[in-house]
Design an enzyme around this catalytic site. Structure first.
Site, mmCIF file in Angstrom:
data_model
loop_
_atom_site.group_PDB
_atom_site.id
_atom_site.type_symbol
_atom_site.label_atom_id
_atom_site.label_comp_id
_atom_site.label_asym_id
_atom_site.label_seq_id
_atom_site.Cartn_x
_atom_site.Cartn_y
_atom_site.Cartn_z
ATOM 1 N N THR A 62 0.830 -1.216 0.000
ATOM 2 C CA THR A 62 0.000 0.000 0.000
ATOM 3 C C THR A 62 0.861 1.262 0.000
ATOM 4 O O THR A 62 0.344 2.359 -0.172
ATOM 5 C CB THR A 62 -0.929 0.055 1.233
ATOM 6 O OG1 THR A 62 -0.133 -0.173 2.402
ATOM 7 C CG2 THR A 62 -2.013 -1.001 1.153
ATOM 8 N N GLY A 63 2.147 1.108 0.216
ATOM 9 C CA GLY A 63 3.041 2.272 0.229
ATOM 10 C C GLY A 63 3.504 2.621 -1.180
ATOM 11 O O GLY A 63 3.291 1.851 -2.121
ATOM 12 N N VAL A 84 8.515 -8.147 5.070
ATOM 13 C CA VAL A 84 8.936 -8.503 6.438
ATOM 14 C C VAL A 84 8.573 -9.951 6.817
ATOM 15 O O VAL A 84 9.045 -10.448 7.835
ATOM 16 C CB VAL A 84 8.383 -7.536 7.512
ATOM 17 C CG1 VAL A 84 9.005 -6.166 7.377
ATOM 18 C CG2 VAL A 84 6.860 -7.469 7.482
ATOM 19 N N TYR A 170 -6.779 -8.483 11.102
ATOM 20 C CA TYR A 170 -6.031 -7.293 11.529
ATOM 21 C C TYR A 170 -6.013 -7.190 13.054
ATOM 22 O O TYR A 170 -4.949 -7.088 13.666
ATOM 23 C CB TYR A 170 -6.689 -6.067 10.909
ATOM 24 C CG TYR A 170 -6.001 -4.754 11.202
ATOM 25 C CD1 TYR A 170 -4.755 -4.459 10.644
ATOM 26 C CD2 TYR A 170 -6.610 -3.786 12.006
ATOM 27 C CE1 TYR A 170 -4.140 -3.236 10.890
ATOM 28 C CE2 TYR A 170 -6.003 -2.568 12.253
ATOM 29 C CZ TYR A 170 -4.768 -2.295 11.693
ATOM 30 O OH TYR A 170 -4.163 -1.083 11.937
#
Ligand code: NAD
Ligand code: UDP
Ligand code: UDP
Length: 344
Positions: A62-63, A84, A170
């Protein structure tokens, strides 16, 4: 010829924002996972402008590279395209662990990946912190409180989360991430900091992240209906991104190892928020409409920030109206650019 080469060299040289020189003892090597995202990129700006060495690790889910492009090539800055969920070998002093999709549509898009990022991704960053003896700050969330029965939410509240609902990937992902931080702290003496971040907004938010701030502003700018999910009586409390960045840096450099809420306690119903946006976007013709409510939508949310005030001497400084105007200006520009970029 030399003259020509010289001028070519200078004309392509990049101009960076001012960075002070820090003595070696004051200069830290800082890793920011998720540093190309909304919050991460503002944190990068602040830490670079303080003179630290900053490494961003991001898989660009999303970055965007554009969020940190102004630092690419600077000797204190490094950008690594890395997920990650895979182990990472690097030498650093501090880790701000922000990598995770954050808006409901983004984290629900691939729930398994969201769970892997928050569990395996956090395990890897804690393993790294353990090996290099770095301090790790986890970007946790008010979602660990779920649909809260305690109002406002303080750090002692254990939460009310549906473990099998659409938000579970989440909410439970962040809860296991917190549990892992304290397991590494107890068993391996890793220094951890846990920020429970409440709804945050500002420039560089994703246009299509489906969050209420971006949706309402874009709808108002384009004269489309402002869509309230459900009755609009549910509440949220919005903090401006620069306040969050202040809080994250204070927490990282404090001695507070237990979780700390970071958010703005000014609470609004979503109906009120729609009216605020409508009144602030000049000349908008958008009507306010109600559409279906979403499943498991938390009904009330407001941080109790007494702990951050007392232990970090931190509280939000930016009024909602100032933040909203900055964000409207950003989205107007983004819309204009996207129209310009569209092929005719
Ligand atoms: P964002 O989506 O803009 O940033 C997240 C970044 O993480 C993105 O750059 C994305 O590409 C990266 N990323 C995702 N998965 C990754 C992976 N597996 N490996 C490497 N990079 C990965 O979101 P944001 O709003 O900047 O949120 C940053 C952090 O703050 C997140 O951890 C989020 O959960 C937390 N948070 C944000 C808010 C908010 O309102 N913005 C509220 C509570 C918590
Ligand atoms: N890890 C990493 N970078 C490091 C050290 C560890 O990514 O510099 C990862 C490692 O691959 C492992 C996780 O972090 O999957 C946890 O590491 P730890 O040493 O705690 O556990 P172990 O390797 O003993 O399972
Ligand atoms: N919301 C809304 N219309 C939208 C987007 C969101 O009414 O177009 C509501 C949503 O139902 C929730 C609140 O706004 O009650 C905040 O939603 P957001 O997705 O921004 O964040 P979160 O639910 O994670 O706090």
């Amino acid at each position: 010829l030399l003259q020509l080469e010289k001028s070519a060299y200078f004309s392509t040289r990049k101009i960076y924002p001012d960075v002070p020189f820090l003595m070696e003892k004051d200069r830290k090597r800082i890793l920011i996972t998720g540093g190309a995202g909304f919050v991460g990129s503002h944190l990068v700006d602040r830490l670079m402008k303080e003179g630290h060495e900053v490494t961003v690790v991001d898989n660009f889910f999303t970055g965007r590279k554009r969020n940190v492009e102004h630092w690419v090539g600077h000797e204190n800055f490094e950008l690594i395209n890395h997920d990650v969920v895979e182990p990472l070998l690097i030498e650093v002093d501090q880790i701000y662990h922000l990598a995770s999709p954050a808006s409901p549509p983004h984290y629900m898009y691939n729930p398994i990946k969201t769970i892997k990022t928050n569990s395996i991704g956090t395990l890897n960053m804690l393993g790294l912190a353990k090996r290099v003896r770095a301090r790790l700050l986890l970007a946790s969330t008010s979602e660990v409180y779920g649909d809260p029965e305690v109002h406002p939410q303080n750090e002692d509240y254990w939460g009310h989360v549906n473990p099998i609902g659409p938000r579970a990937c989440y909410d439970e992902g962040k809860r296991i991430a917190e549990a892992m931080c304290y397991a590494y702290h107890k068993q391996e003496n890793v220094e951890v900091r846990v920020a429970r971040i409440f709804n945050t907004f500002g420039p560089r938010m994703h246009m299509n992240d489906g969050r209420v701030v971006s949706n309402f502003i874009l709808q108002a700018l384009q004269n489309e209906p402002i869509t309230i999910f459900g009755t609009g009586t549910q509440t949220r409390s919005f903090q401006y991104v620069s306040d969050l960045v202040d809080g994250l840096i204070s927490l990282m450099n404090s001695n507070v190892s237990s979780p700390v809420n970071l958010g703005n306690p000014e609470e609004h119903t979503i109906q009120e928020f729609a009216e605020i946006i409508k009144a602030t976007v000049s000349n908008t013709k958008s009507p306010i409409t109600h559409v279906a409510a979403t499943e498991d939508d938390p009904q009330r949310r407001k941080p109790d920030i007494r702990k951050a005030k007392k232990l970090l001497n931190w509280e939000p400084q930016v009024p909602l109206s100032v933040g909203i105007n900055q964000t409207i200006a950003y989205f107007s520009e983004e819309l204009a650019n996207s129209h310009r970029r569209k092929p005719k």
